[in-house]
Scaffold this motif. Structure first.
Motif, short mmCIF file in Angstrom:
data_model
loop_
_atom_site.label_atom_id
_atom_site.label_comp_id
_atom_site.label_asym_id
_atom_site.label_seq_id
_atom_site.Cartn_x
_atom_site.Cartn_y
_atom_site.Cartn_z
N LEU A 1 0.82 -1.21 0.00
CA LEU A 1 0.00 0.00 0.00
C LEU A 1 0.86 1.26 0.00
CD1 LEU A 1 -2.79 -1.03 2.56
CD2 LEU A 1 -2.90 -1.03 0.04
N GLU A 2 2.17 1.10 0.20
CA GLU A 2 3.07 2.24 0.26
C GLU A 2 3.90 2.42 -1.00
OE1 GLU A 2 3.69 1.80 5.10
OE2 GLU A 2 5.14 0.93 3.71
N THR A 3 4.29 1.31 -1.63
CA THR A 3 5.15 1.39 -2.82
C THR A 3 4.84 0.26 -3.79
OG1 THR A 3 6.90 -0.03 -1.89
CG2 THR A 3 7.09 2.36 -1.47
N THR A 4 5.21 0.50 -5.04
CA THR A 4 5.28 -0.54 -6.06
C THR A 4 6.65 -0.42 -6.72
OG1 THR A 4 2.89 -0.50 -6.48
CG2 THR A 4 4.29 -1.47 -8.19
N ILE A 5 7.45 -1.47 -6.60
CA ILE A 5 8.84 -1.40 -7.06
C ILE A 5 9.20 -2.68 -7.81
CG2 ILE A 5 11.26 -1.17 -6.37
CD1 ILE A 5 10.33 0.27 -3.87
N THR A 6 9.87 -2.52 -8.94
CA THR A 6 10.42 -3.65 -9.68
C THR A 6 11.92 -3.40 -9.89
OG1 THR A 6 8.37 -4.13 -10.85
CG2 THR A 6 10.40 -4.95 -11.84
N ALA A 7 12.72 -4.41 -9.61
CA ALA A 7 14.16 -4.33 -9.83
C ALA A 7 14.62 -5.54 -10.62
CB ALA A 7 14.92 -4.26 -8.51
N GLY B 1 6.27 5.40 -5.09
CA GLY B 1 6.01 5.33 -3.66
C GLY B 1 5.28 6.55 -3.14
N ASP B 2 4.97 6.52 -1.87
CA ASP B 2 4.20 7.58 -1.23
C ASP B 2 5.10 8.74 -0.81
OD1 ASP B 2 5.54 6.20 0.75
OD2 ASP B 2 3.76 5.75 1.95
N LEU B 3 5.70 9.37 -1.81
CA LEU B 3 6.63 10.46 -1.55
C LEU B 3 5.93 11.71 -1.02
CD1 LEU B 3 9.05 10.13 -4.59
CD2 LEU B 3 9.34 9.26 -2.27
N HIS B 4 4.61 11.75 -1.13
CA HIS B 4 3.87 12.86 -0.53
C HIS B 4 3.93 12.81 1.00
CE1 HIS B 4 1.08 9.49 -0.61
NE2 HIS B 4 0.38 10.08 0.35
N ILE B 5 4.28 11.62 1.54
CA ILE B 5 4.49 11.48 2.99
C ILE B 5 5.94 11.83 3.31
CG2 ILE B 5 4.49 9.88 4.94
CD1 ILE B 5 2.20 8.39 3.54
N ASP B 6 6.86 11.02 2.85
CA ASP B 6 8.29 11.30 2.89
C ASP B 6 8.98 10.21 2.07
OD1 ASP B 6 8.48 9.04 4.53
OD2 ASP B 6 8.93 10.16 6.36
N GLY B 7 10.32 10.19 2.14
CA GLY B 7 11.05 9.23 1.32
C GLY B 7 11.34 7.90 1.98
N HIS B 8 10.86 7.71 3.21
CA HIS B 8 11.26 6.53 3.98
C HIS B 8 10.85 5.23 3.29
CE1 HIS B 8 12.29 4.44 7.82
NE2 HIS B 8 11.44 3.56 7.31
N HIS B 9 9.58 5.08 2.95
CA HIS B 9 9.11 3.81 2.41
C HIS B 9 9.76 3.50 1.07
CE1 HIS B 9 5.29 4.74 4.92
NE2 HIS B 9 6.12 3.98 5.62
N THR B 10 9.91 4.51 0.23
CA THR B 10 10.53 4.28 -1.09
C THR B 10 11.99 3.89 -0.95
OG1 THR B 10 8.99 5.81 -2.15
CG2 THR B 10 11.04 5.34 -3.32
N THR B 11 12.70 4.57 -0.06
CA THR B 11 14.11 4.23 0.16
C THR B 11 14.26 2.83 0.71
OG1 THR B 11 14.63 6.57 0.57
CG2 THR B 11 16.22 4.95 1.35
N GLU B 12 13.50 2.52 1.75
CA GLU B 12 13.58 1.20 2.38
C GLU B 12 13.18 0.09 1.41
OE1 GLU B 12 12.18 -0.37 6.62
OE2 GLU B 12 10.49 0.11 5.31
N ASP B 13 12.07 0.26 0.70
CA ASP B 13 11.58 -0.79 -0.17
C ASP B 13 12.47 -0.97 -1.40
OD1 ASP B 13 9.63 -0.99 1.71
OD2 ASP B 13 7.94 -0.57 0.37
N SER B 14 13.11 0.11 -1.84
CA SER B 14 14.08 -0.03 -2.94
C SER B 14 15.24 -0.93 -2.51
CB SER B 14 14.60 1.35 -3.36
OG SER B 14 13.59 2.14 -3.92
N ALA B 15 15.68 -0.77 -1.26
CA ALA B 15 16.76 -1.63 -0.75
C ALA B 15 16.29 -3.07 -0.60
CB ALA B 15 17.25 -1.08 0.58
#
Length: 205
Positions: free
Chosen positions: A11-17, A57-71
């Motif tokens: 619900l916070e991010t969608t990421i493909t690597a 990701g939910d960058l309107h909140i902050d960068g935490h979830h996107t940074t963490e989930d990218s890792a």
């Protein structure tokens, strides 16, 4: 080929690597966080790993979830691409200078996750990335890639230089650790014949 693609949707991010461990350092990175994109480009280039990573990701909140989930996703892709880690050198280390900054990185691709991150930044943000998230990225990446990872800043006043040296040092150490060892042929680099093991992966030297 040691390749892998991982997708994570919450619900916070969608990421493909997608990673190719035996690549040429090509990078297609889009996280929505410019400074993080820049650091992951450095990782790809200096590790000679091709990385394609797209995050919403939910960058309107902050960068935490996107940074963490990218890792998380990038670490999982590296772990899957390594398979049982047969034939790799396993250990890598690097001293990464960046002007006045100097960072030491040592890692063991042991499938026993651990991270010690001894780095301090003299400012709260680099571009649109909170600097406190840099250490969190390293801890999360090590956990999901199955690395014992030590990162220590030996010198440095400029926060950008210190951060970049961290990622370049990781790249060089990772490159050394996952390279094929011609003397090891198709063997798992462990006296037990396997790397990791158990619920926390801590019992295979």
């Amino acid at each position: 080929m040691r390749n892998a693609t991982i997708t994570r949707k919450t619900l916070e991010t969608t990421i493909t690597a997608t990673v190719a461990l035996d690549g040429a350092g090509a990078a297609e990175i889009a996280t929505g966080i410019g400074f993080l994109d820049h650091m992951l480009q450095q990782l790809a280039r200096h590790a000679l790993i091709d990385i394609a990573l797209n995050a919403n990701g939910d960058l309107h909140i902050d960068g935490h979830h996107t940074t963490e989930d990218s890792a998380i996703v990038l670490g999982q892709a590296v772990a899957v691409a390594l398979g049982d880690r047969r034939g790799i050198r396993r250990y890598g280390e690097a001293l990464a200078p960046m002007d006045e900054a100097l960072v030491r990185v040592a890692l063991d691709a042991s499938n026993r996750p651990w991270c010690v991150f001894k780095v301090r930044f003299g400012q709260a943000r680099l571009g649109d990335l909170d600097t406190e998230l840099i250490g969190h990225w390293f801890h999360t990446f090590a956990q999901h890639a199955g690395l014992t990872l030590h990162v220590e800043a030996l010198a440095g006043d400029n926060a950008h230089h210190v951060a970049e040296a961290c990622f370049k040092g990781l790249a060089r150490a990772l490159r050394a650790a996952i390279e094929a060892d011609p003397r090891r042929a198709n063997e798992v680099p462990s006296t037990k014949g396997t790397l990791g093991g158990g619920a926390n992966g801590r019992d295979a030297p």
